[in-house]
Design a protein around this motif. Sequence first.
Motif, mmCIF file in Angstrom:
data_model
loop_
_atom_site.group_PDB
_atom_site.id
_atom_site.type_symbol
_atom_site.label_atom_id
_atom_site.label_comp_id
_atom_site.label_asym_id
_atom_site.label_seq_id
_atom_site.Cartn_x
_atom_site.Cartn_y
_atom_site.Cartn_z
ATOM 1 N N ASP A 1 -13.256 -23.950 5.206
ATOM 2 C CA ASP A 1 -13.650 -24.062 3.801
ATOM 3 C C ASP A 1 -12.518 -23.697 2.852
ATOM 4 O O ASP A 1 -12.484 -24.156 1.712
ATOM 5 N N ILE A 2 -11.552 -22.886 3.324
ATOM 6 C CA ILE A 2 -10.409 -22.529 2.474
ATOM 7 C C ILE A 2 -9.083 -23.022 3.082
ATOM 8 O O ILE A 2 -8.012 -22.607 2.665
ATOM 9 N N GLU B 1 -10.358 -4.727 22.407
ATOM 10 C CA GLU B 1 -11.666 -5.157 21.919
ATOM 11 C C GLU B 1 -11.585 -5.864 20.574
ATOM 12 O O GLU B 1 -12.525 -6.506 20.145
ATOM 13 N N GLY B 2 -10.462 -5.717 19.881
ATOM 14 C CA GLY B 2 -10.276 -6.384 18.602
ATOM 15 C C GLY B 2 -11.039 -5.737 17.475
ATOM 16 O O GLY B 2 -11.463 -4.593 17.562
ATOM 17 N N ALA B 3 -11.222 -6.486 16.410
ATOM 18 C CA ALA B 3 -11.931 -6.012 15.224
ATOM 19 C C ALA B 3 -13.069 -6.971 14.930
ATOM 20 O O ALA B 3 -13.117 -8.083 15.466
ATOM 21 N N ASP B 4 -13.975 -6.548 14.074
ATOM 22 C CA ASP B 4 -15.069 -7.428 13.664
ATOM 23 C C ASP B 4 -14.501 -8.600 12.866
ATOM 24 O O ASP B 4 -13.465 -8.488 12.203
ATOM 25 N N GLU B 5 -15.230 -9.709 12.892
ATOM 26 C CA GLU B 5 -14.753 -10.897 12.184
ATOM 27 C C GLU B 5 -14.554 -10.649 10.700
ATOM 28 O O GLU B 5 -13.691 -11.261 10.070
ATOM 29 N N ILE B 6 -15.284 -9.732 10.126
ATOM 30 C CA ILE B 6 -15.170 -9.470 8.688
ATOM 31 C C ILE B 6 -13.736 -9.091 8.299
ATOM 32 O O ILE B 6 -13.271 -9.412 7.213
ATOM 33 N N VAL B 7 -13.017 -8.428 9.202
ATOM 34 C CA VAL B 7 -11.622 -8.052 8.925
ATOM 35 C C VAL B 7 -10.755 -9.313 8.844
ATOM 36 O O VAL B 7 -9.923 -9.459 7.950
ATOM 37 N N TYR B 8 -10.965 -10.246 9.759
ATOM 38 C CA TYR B 8 -10.222 -11.510 9.757
ATOM 39 C C TYR B 8 -10.570 -12.323 8.513
ATOM 40 O O TYR B 8 -9.687 -12.895 7.860
ATOM 41 N N HIS C 1 -9.419 -14.704 3.227
ATOM 42 C CA HIS C 1 -9.875 -14.910 1.852
ATOM 43 C C HIS C 1 -8.973 -14.213 0.834
ATOM 44 O O HIS C 1 -8.827 -14.689 -0.289
ATOM 45 N N ARG C 2 -8.350 -13.100 1.211
ATOM 46 C CA ARG C 2 -7.355 -12.483 0.315
ATOM 47 C C ARG C 2 -6.178 -13.439 0.123
ATOM 48 O O ARG C 2 -5.669 -13.584 -0.982
ATOM 49 N N PHE C 3 -5.766 -14.069 1.219
ATOM 50 C CA PHE C 3 -4.690 -15.059 1.134
ATOM 51 C C PHE C 3 -5.086 -16.169 0.166
ATOM 52 O O PHE C 3 -4.328 -16.540 -0.725
ATOM 53 N N TYR C 4 -6.281 -16.689 0.335
ATOM 54 C CA TYR C 4 -6.760 -17.789 -0.509
ATOM 55 C C TYR C 4 -6.807 -17.375 -1.978
ATOM 56 O O TYR C 4 -6.337 -18.100 -2.853
ATOM 57 N N LYS C 5 -7.343 -16.188 -2.253
ATOM 58 C CA LYS C 5 -7.433 -15.711 -3.635
ATOM 59 C C LYS C 5 -6.040 -15.497 -4.253
ATOM 60 O O LYS C 5 -5.804 -15.841 -5.412
ATOM 61 N N ASN C 6 -5.121 -14.923 -3.460
ATOM 62 C CA ASN C 6 -3.763 -14.688 -3.967
ATOM 63 C C ASN C 6 -3.019 -15.996 -4.212
ATOM 64 O O ASN C 6 -2.226 -16.112 -5.134
ATOM 65 N N LYS C 7 -3.289 -16.980 -3.387
ATOM 66 C CA LYS C 7 -2.581 -18.260 -3.485
ATOM 67 C C LYS C 7 -3.123 -19.114 -4.624
ATOM 68 O O LYS C 7 -2.386 -19.834 -5.271
#
Length: 154
Positions: free
Chosen positions: A93-94, A134-141, A146-152
């Motif tokens: 979507d982004i 074990e990685g991180a929850d998807e919310i971190v990814y 989305h921070r990238f998208y907002k900054n761009k």
Amino acid sequence: MKKIGYVMIIYILALACSKESKKISSTKSDENKNTITDTALVNNILLKLIDSADAGVLRIYSDQYKISGKIKIKPPCYFLKREGKILSFSYPDIGVDETIIMQGNNGVQGIIFKKDSIIYEDYFPTTSPYNIKEGADEIVYQDFAHRFYKNKYK
């Protein structure tokens, strides 16, 4: 006269071997300074995380991507994985093809794959690191993407 010729040949070979030995030993010392801590395959692109002195280095083995950003995490550096495979999420979507996360001893940093670009995204200091197996929850990814998208596209 033949003896002088043989002596010269032996001398030249010995000298050449000595120079080759120096090349090999300097290459080995360079390898000792730069330790590969993790590797991953994302979109058929080989990625290697290398600990070099006091900095993390990401080697990307591809000519098809433009690379931007700077690695801000400090060694030791690892990719977050789950069940032995690099953890990655896409957000069509982004326009983000893949989002992965690297972790160092001073925080985590996202890497965004977008069309023909790889962008080293925001860095977050963290005092409680993720379990790299074990990685991180998807919310971190999702947050990195989305921070990238907002900054761009402000």
